[in-house]
Structure formats: C-alpha cells, structure tokens
Motif scaffolding. Structure first.
Motif, PDB file in Angstrom:
ATOM      1  N   VAL A  23     -17.563 -45.678 -54.443  1.00 50.73           N
ATOM      2  CA  VAL A  23     -16.570 -46.163 -55.407  1.00 50.73           C
ATOM      3  C   VAL A  23     -15.202 -45.661 -54.959  1.00 50.73           C
ATOM      4  N   THR A  24     -14.250 -46.571 -54.813  1.00 50.82           N
ATOM      5  CA  THR A  24     -12.887 -46.164 -54.455  1.00 50.82           C
ATOM      6  C   THR A  24     -12.020 -46.131 -55.712  1.00 50.82           C
ATOM      7  N   GLY A  25     -10.935 -45.378 -55.644  1.00 50.73           N
ATOM      8  CA  GLY A  25     -10.102 -45.223 -56.838  1.00 50.73           C
ATOM      9  C   GLY A  25     -10.863 -44.467 -57.908  1.00 50.73           C
ATOM     10  N   ALA A  28     -10.856 -41.575 -59.194  1.00 51.18           N
ATOM     11  CA  ALA A  28     -10.209 -40.726 -60.206  1.00 51.18           C
ATOM     12  C   ALA A  28      -9.301 -41.532 -61.129  1.00 51.18           C
ATOM     13  N   GLY A  29      -9.328 -42.844 -61.004  1.00 50.14           N
ATOM     14  CA  GLY A  29      -8.479 -43.691 -61.852  1.00 50.14           C
ATOM     15  C   GLY A  29      -9.139 -43.998 -63.181  1.00 50.14           C
ATOM     16  N   GLN A  30      -8.438 -44.826 -63.968  1.00 53.63           N
ATOM     17  CA  GLN A  30      -8.927 -45.210 -65.298  1.00 53.63           C
ATOM     18  C   GLN A  30     -10.267 -45.916 -65.258  1.00 53.63           C
ATOM     19  N   ILE A  31     -10.366 -46.927 -64.403  1.00 60.13           N
ATOM     20  CA  ILE A  31     -11.628 -47.683 -64.347  1.00 60.13           C
ATOM     21  C   ILE A  31     -12.737 -46.776 -63.830  1.00 60.13           C
ATOM     22  N   GLY A  32     -12.399 -45.964 -62.830  1.00 56.67           N
ATOM     23  CA  GLY A  32     -13.379 -45.014 -62.300  1.00 56.67           C
ATOM     24  C   GLY A  32     -13.980 -44.160 -63.408  1.00 56.67           C
ATOM     25  N   TYR A  33     -13.125 -43.708 -64.307  1.00 57.79           N
ATOM     26  CA  TYR A  33     -13.584 -42.820 -65.384  1.00 57.79           C
ATOM     27  C   TYR A  33     -14.530 -43.533 -66.348  1.00 57.79           C
ATOM     28  N   GLU A  74     -10.916 -41.209 -52.888  1.00 54.30           N
ATOM     29  CA  GLU A  74      -9.561 -41.208 -53.457  1.00 54.30           C
ATOM     30  C   GLU A  74      -8.563 -41.017 -52.322  1.00 54.30           C
ATOM     31  N   ILE A  75      -7.310 -41.285 -52.608  1.00 60.15           N
ATOM     32  CA  ILE A  75      -6.270 -41.061 -51.596  1.00 60.15           C
ATOM     33  C   ILE A  75      -6.168 -39.553 -51.315  1.00 60.15           C
ATOM     34  N   PRO A  76      -5.696 -39.180 -50.120  1.00 61.76           N
ATOM     35  CA  PRO A  76      -5.652 -37.761 -49.744  1.00 61.76           C
ATOM     36  C   PRO A  76      -4.719 -36.908 -50.604  1.00 61.76           C
ATOM     37  N   GLY A 110      -9.892 -48.947 -56.264  1.00 64.43           N
ATOM     38  CA  GLY A 110      -8.539 -48.438 -55.988  1.00 64.43           C
ATOM     39  C   GLY A 110      -7.697 -49.479 -55.271  1.00 64.43           C
ATOM     40  N   ALA A 111      -6.473 -49.652 -55.735  1.00 64.02           N
ATOM     41  CA  ALA A 111      -5.562 -50.598 -55.098  1.00 64.02           C
ATOM     42  C   ALA A 111      -4.149 -50.119 -55.373  1.00 64.02           C
ATOM     43  N   ARG A 112      -3.214 -50.748 -54.719  1.00 65.88           N
ATOM     44  CA  ARG A 112      -1.826 -50.397 -54.931  1.00 65.88           C
ATOM     45  C   ARG A 112      -1.290 -51.185 -56.121  1.00 65.88           C
ATOM     46  N   GLN A 116      -2.891 -53.848 -46.336  1.00 69.15           N
ATOM     47  CA  GLN A 116      -3.058 -52.660 -45.502  1.00 69.15           C
ATOM     48  C   GLN A 116      -4.307 -51.881 -45.951  1.00 69.15           C
ATOM     49  N   ILE A 117      -4.405 -51.608 -47.246  1.00 72.38           N
ATOM     50  CA  ILE A 117      -5.556 -50.852 -47.782  1.00 72.38           C
ATOM     51  C   ILE A 117      -6.874 -51.569 -47.479  1.00 72.38           C
ATOM     52  N   PHE A 118      -6.927 -52.874 -47.741  1.00 70.01           N
ATOM     53  CA  PHE A 118      -8.203 -53.580 -47.640  1.00 70.01           C
ATOM     54  C   PHE A 118      -8.562 -53.951 -46.206  1.00 70.01           C
ATOM     55  N   GLY A 151     -10.031 -54.074 -57.458  1.00 68.45           N
ATOM     56  CA  GLY A 151      -8.585 -53.827 -57.331  1.00 68.45           C
ATOM     57  C   GLY A 151      -7.818 -55.114 -57.084  1.00 68.45           C
ATOM     58  N   ASN A 152      -6.733 -55.274 -57.790  1.00 69.63           N
ATOM     59  CA  ASN A 152      -5.956 -56.517 -57.719  1.00 69.63           C
ATOM     60  C   ASN A 152      -4.955 -56.540 -56.571  1.00 69.63           C
ATOM     61  N   PRO A 153      -4.613 -57.734 -56.077  1.00 70.66           N
ATOM     62  CA  PRO A 153      -5.189 -59.055 -56.400  1.00 70.66           C
ATOM     63  C   PRO A 153      -6.613 -59.168 -55.856  1.00 70.66           C
ATOM     64  N   ALA A 195     -15.612 -60.790 -55.258  1.00 73.18           N
ATOM     65  CA  ALA A 195     -14.490 -60.341 -56.090  1.00 73.18           C
ATOM     66  C   ALA A 195     -14.891 -60.456 -57.560  1.00 73.18           C
ATOM     67  N   MET A 196     -14.264 -59.639 -58.391  1.00 77.30           N
ATOM     68  CA  MET A 196     -14.672 -59.585 -59.798  1.00 77.30           C
ATOM     69  C   MET A 196     -13.963 -60.631 -60.664  1.00 77.30           C
ATOM     70  N   LEU A 197     -14.754 -61.603 -61.119  1.00 75.32           N
ATOM     71  CA  LEU A 197     -14.315 -62.579 -62.123  1.00 75.32           C
ATOM     72  C   LEU A 197     -15.082 -62.363 -63.417  1.00 75.32           C
ATOM     73  N   ARG A 198     -15.941 -61.345 -63.441  1.00 76.20           N
ATOM     74  CA  ARG A 198     -16.856 -61.188 -64.572  1.00 76.20           C
ATOM     75  C   ARG A 198     -16.132 -60.805 -65.856  1.00 76.20           C
ATOM     76  N   LEU A 199     -15.014 -60.100 -65.702  1.00 70.45           N
ATOM     77  CA  LEU A 199     -14.267 -59.757 -66.912  1.00 70.45           C
ATOM     78  C   LEU A 199     -13.746 -61.039 -67.570  1.00 70.45           C
ATOM     79  N   ASP A 200     -13.276 -61.973 -66.760  1.00 66.36           N
ATOM     80  CA  ASP A 200     -12.801 -63.255 -67.304  1.00 66.36           C
ATOM     81  C   ASP A 200     -13.960 -63.999 -67.972  1.00 66.36           C
ATOM     82  N   SER A 207      -3.674 -50.817 -68.669  1.00 68.81           N
ATOM     83  CA  SER A 207      -4.472 -52.018 -68.428  1.00 68.81           C
ATOM     84  C   SER A 207      -5.929 -51.769 -68.808  1.00 68.81           C
ATOM     85  N   SER A 208      -6.646 -52.864 -68.987  1.00 68.75           N
ATOM     86  CA  SER A 208      -8.044 -52.794 -69.418  1.00 68.75           C
ATOM     87  C   SER A 208      -8.832 -51.945 -68.425  1.00 68.75           C
ATOM     88  N   ALA A 209      -9.592 -51.007 -68.943  1.00 67.42           N
ATOM     89  CA  ALA A 209     -10.351 -50.120 -68.062  1.00 67.42           C
ATOM     90  C   ALA A 209     -11.833 -50.131 -68.426  1.00 67.42           C
TER      91      ALA A 209
HETATM   92  P1  NAI Z   1      -5.534 -46.514 -61.839  1.00 68.78           P
HETATM   93  O1  NAI Z   1      -4.153 -46.520 -61.293  1.00 68.78           O
HETATM   94  O2  NAI Z   1      -5.844 -45.762 -63.079  1.00 68.78           O
HETATM   95  O3  NAI Z   1      -6.525 -45.975 -60.715  1.00 68.78           O
HETATM   96  C1  NAI Z   1      -6.489 -46.429 -59.401  1.00 68.78           C
HETATM   97  C2  NAI Z   1      -6.917 -45.266 -58.525  1.00 68.78           C
HETATM   98  O4  NAI Z   1      -7.069 -45.772 -57.193  1.00 68.78           O
HETATM   99  C3  NAI Z   1      -5.892 -44.132 -58.465  1.00 68.78           C
HETATM  100  O5  NAI Z   1      -6.541 -42.918 -58.793  1.00 68.78           O
HETATM  101  C4  NAI Z   1      -5.398 -44.166 -57.026  1.00 68.78           C
HETATM  102  O6  NAI Z   1      -5.116 -42.875 -56.514  1.00 68.78           O
HETATM  103  C5  NAI Z   1      -6.595 -44.790 -56.311  1.00 68.78           C
HETATM  104  N1  NAI Z   1      -6.268 -45.447 -55.038  1.00 68.78           N
HETATM  105  C6  NAI Z   1      -5.150 -46.134 -54.713  1.00 68.78           C
HETATM  106  N2  NAI Z   1      -5.224 -46.541 -53.444  1.00 68.78           N
HETATM  107  C7  NAI Z   1      -6.387 -46.110 -52.957  1.00 68.78           C
HETATM  108  C8  NAI Z   1      -6.993 -46.194 -51.684  1.00 68.78           C
HETATM  109  N3  NAI Z   1      -6.399 -46.814 -50.674  1.00 68.78           N
HETATM  110  N4  NAI Z   1      -8.213 -45.626 -51.531  1.00 68.78           N
HETATM  111  C9  NAI Z   1      -8.809 -44.980 -52.535  1.00 68.78           C
HETATM  112  N5  NAI Z   1      -8.273 -44.849 -53.759  1.00 68.78           N
HETATM  113  C10 NAI Z   1      -7.071 -45.410 -53.969  1.00 68.78           C
HETATM  114  O7  NAI Z   1      -5.927 -48.045 -61.971  1.00 68.78           O
HETATM  115  P2  NAI Z   1      -7.153 -48.682 -62.777  1.00 68.78           P
HETATM  116  O8  NAI Z   1      -6.730 -48.979 -64.156  1.00 68.78           O
HETATM  117  O9  NAI Z   1      -8.370 -47.875 -62.545  1.00 68.78           O
HETATM  118  O10 NAI Z   1      -7.276 -50.089 -62.043  1.00 68.78           O
HETATM  119  C11 NAI Z   1      -7.685 -50.185 -60.697  1.00 68.78           C
HETATM  120  C12 NAI Z   1      -7.463 -51.587 -60.170  1.00 68.78           C
HETATM  121  O11 NAI Z   1      -8.283 -52.519 -60.835  1.00 68.78           O
HETATM  122  C13 NAI Z   1      -6.041 -52.108 -60.321  1.00 68.78           C
HETATM  123  O12 NAI Z   1      -5.682 -52.766 -59.127  1.00 68.78           O
HETATM  124  C14 NAI Z   1      -6.158 -53.103 -61.448  1.00 68.78           C
HETATM  125  O13 NAI Z   1      -5.155 -54.089 -61.371  1.00 68.78           O
HETATM  126  C15 NAI Z   1      -7.520 -53.677 -61.162  1.00 68.78           C
HETATM  127  N6  NAI Z   1      -8.167 -54.390 -62.281  1.00 68.78           N
HETATM  128  C16 NAI Z   1      -8.925 -55.491 -61.960  1.00 68.78           C
HETATM  129  C17 NAI Z   1      -9.593 -56.201 -62.927  1.00 68.78           C
HETATM  130  C18 NAI Z   1     -10.413 -57.405 -62.568  1.00 68.78           C
HETATM  131  O14 NAI Z   1     -10.909 -58.059 -63.492  1.00 68.78           O
HETATM  132  N7  NAI Z   1     -10.616 -57.762 -61.306  1.00 68.78           N
HETATM  133  C19 NAI Z   1      -9.505 -55.802 -64.333  1.00 68.78           C
HETATM  134  C20 NAI Z   1      -8.723 -54.626 -64.581  1.00 68.78           C
HETATM  135  C21 NAI Z   1      -8.084 -53.945 -63.564  1.00 68.78           C
END
Ligand code: NAI
Length: 327
Positions: free
Chosen positions: A9-11, A13-18, A42-44, A90-92, A109-111, A132-134, A156-161, A239-241
C-alpha cells in the motif's frame, strides 16, 4: 492454513491509508482465512516516515490474527518486492497555483517510477489498483511503465463512483442499496464519468421504469454523483477517505474473490469494447471469476449514453496524450 500473501500500500500514512490498512489486516479484503503481510510505502520525508511508524504501532496494537507481517518502506523497489496486491494510493495532490499540466507531470513521475518497480520486483500475477488521482491516467502510466507484466493486471478505482450511484438510486427508490444490481459507471474517475442505471434492477425489477424520471437522471442524479467528491470536501474540509478506502476494499475483494455474476465497475485497460480505444484505462461494468475480470458485453448504447461516453473518453484521451511524452 493458507500461506500469507503480500499486500503493498502506498501513501500508507495518509487519510485513506488510515481508513484502509486496518480493514485489510482484519481480513475484509481477501477473506477471513487469508493471512497478509503489509508492505507499506511512504515518501522518505521524515514526517511521513514517522507518521507511518505510528500507524504501524497501531496495527500491532490491534493484534490482528491474520496480520502475518508489517514492513515500512521509502523505496518502491523494496516495497513492491514479490507483492501479490498493490494499492497505489499515494499521489501528488494539486497544490495552490498548480496547473493541470503540472499535476499530471508530477504524478507521471511518481507512477512511472512505481510502474517500473512493479515491473522489476512484483509477483508476475500482481493485481494493481490505482486510487491516487488522476486515477485512470496514473494507472495508465504505471501499466505502460511495466511492459513485462500483463496490462490487464493494472486497474483504476471507479468503485467509489459506482457505490455513490447505488446509494443515490437506493434513496430515490426507497429500496435497500444491497438489492441494486447491474449498475455501470463508464469512463474517467472525474465529474465526467457516466453513471448508467438503464440496465439496473432491484430484486429483478427494472430500475429505469421504477424511477421513470429522465429529468432527475440528467439534472440531479448525474451531477450529484459527479460532484460528490467536491461536496464532501466542502462539508468536511477534507476529501473522502473512509468511503474511498471502502471502495478500494470492495474493488480488490471482488477482483480476488469473484462477484458470482454480479456487475461491478472497474477502471480497466480497454480491449476495444464499446469503441473505447485499446489500452485506454476506462470504467466499465465487469463481472469477475477466478481472479479475472470480464467486461460485460452487448449492452445497447443509446444516443444520450454515447454522448456521455464520448465526453468522458475525450477527457481521458486528452489526459493520456498529455503524459505520452513523459513515458
Ligand atoms: P493524503 O494526502 O492524506 O495521503 C497521501 C499520502 O501519500 C501522504 O501521506 C503522502 O506522503 C503519500 N505519498 C505521496 N506521494 C507518494 C509516493 N510517491 N509514494 C508513496 N507515498 C506517497 O491523501 P488521501 O486523502 O489519502 O488521498 C490519496 C489519493 O487518493 C489522492 O490522490 C486523492 O485524490 C485520491 N482519491 C481517489 C479517489 C478515487 O475514487 N479514485 C477517492 C478519494 C481520493
């Protein structure tokens, strides 16, 4: 008992991760008999790594019987080692004053890096879900950066929609959300997606004549589902988590364990179905069986639906053309 599988799982420590990790570790994603090893990326950055340590302490404190191991990583090349499932969360995010092109480039760059790492070290059967969006375009980039893995392993995740649409239909008809079947969401995870209930049923009864309100479809339902993410940000300040994490669990569980003929929506590389050009990462109604998804075939696309599909496809084509030179 079953051999543990590796879930990256990437990201983390973020909201969705939690909202996500504890449910994976409790068996909600892969089943109550499937041990998992979590490989968290997570990022370094020190703050992010510290936050990740805190999340890991909490995971330990849950004493989940199915949690066979937890690893913290700052490099995708180690995080994705032998991974069977990868949830790329995780995304930018879009910062103040950031143009769309900058956002696409930062994520490209990330992906690209993560796609190459999956290509190099993941299980050859890895199932990848990009949240992670887009999301669609990020999944497309990862797929194109992993030429030695089957393209079909990238989604890619469309399941929330899809779940949002189901919930709106349940409210409109006064029926339980769990009774709704054959719903489809076409296209991009963005306000252009086309949530389509023309084929939907509730307890075998057709939904469209039950609602019988085309004005509601076009002017209430579609904008409500399309703008739901923005409505949640406006209300919550974030945003929705939890609902996003829930959708990720639904997506992976259904892909891994099968839907028993039920339709769900997944963003998958097109095989040319419905005139969507090959490889465009597009939301389609699918069924899944034995770990494989199949796009539902033979649905009639009427003029209004075609117009909606063209619009979301145009947006995706534009996004994917915008990153081609970076691949
Ligand atoms: P957040 O900002 O709380 O957490 C994102 C985490 O990813 C941060 O801890 C950050 O340090 C980490 N991260 C950033 N770049 C990274 C990398 N290169 N490698 C590893 N970790 C990295 O954001 P949140 O709320 O958890 O959302 C995450 C993503 O999900 C966002 O891009 C958001 O737009 C997207 N999203 C997508 C949905 C969908 O239906 N497809 C629905 C809701 C959110």
């Amino acid at each position: 008992s079953k051999k543990p599988v590796r879930v990256a799982v990437t990201g983390a420590a973020g909201q969705i991760g939690y909202a996500l990790l504890f449910r994976i570790a409790s068996g909600e994603m892969l089943g109550k008999d499937q041990p998992v090893i979590l490989q968290l990326l997570e990022i370094p950055d020190e703050k992010a790594q510290n936050a990740l340590k805190g999340v890991i302490m909490e995971l330990e404190d849950c004493a989940f019987p199915l949690l066979a191991g937890i690893e913290a990583h700052s490099d995708p090349m180690t995080a994705f080692k032998d991974t069977d499932y990868a949830l790329l969360v995780g995304a930018r995010p879009r910062g103040p004053g950031m143009e769309r092109a900058d956002l696409l480039a930062a994520n490209a760059q990330i992906f690209t890096v993560q796609g190459k790492a999956l290509n190099a070290v993941a299980s050859r059967n890895v199932k990848v879900l990009v949240v992670g969006n887009p999301a669609n375009t990020n999944a497309y980039i990862a797929m194109k950066s992993a030429p030695d893995l089957p393209a079909k392993n990238f989604t890619a995740m469309l399941r929330l929609d899809h779940n949002r649409a189901a919930s709106q239909i349940a409210a409109k008809t006064g029926k339980p959300v769990g009774s709704i079947e054959k719903l489809a969401v076409w296209g991009n995870h963005s306000p252009t997606m086309y949530a389509d209930y023309r084929f939907a049923t509730i307890d075998g009864q057709a939904v469209k004549p039950l609602i019988n309100d085309e004005e509601w479809n076009r002017n209430t339902f579609l904008p409500t589902v399309g703008k739901r993410g923005a409505a949640i940000i406006a209300a919550r300040g974030l945003s929705s988590a939890a609902s996003a994490a829930n959708a990720a669990i639904d997506h992976m569980r259904d892909w891994a364990l099968g839907t028993n003929g039920k339709w769900v929506t997944m963003g998958v590389p097109s095989d040319g179905s419905y005139g969507i050009p090959k490889d465009v990462m597009f939301g389609f109604p699918v069924t899944t069986e034995n770990g494989e998804y199949k796009i539902v075939q033979g649905l009639e696309i009427d003029a209004f639906s075609q117009e909606c599909i063209n619009k979301t496809l145009a947006e995706l084509t534009d996004e994917q053309n915008g990153v081609k030179h970076l691949l």
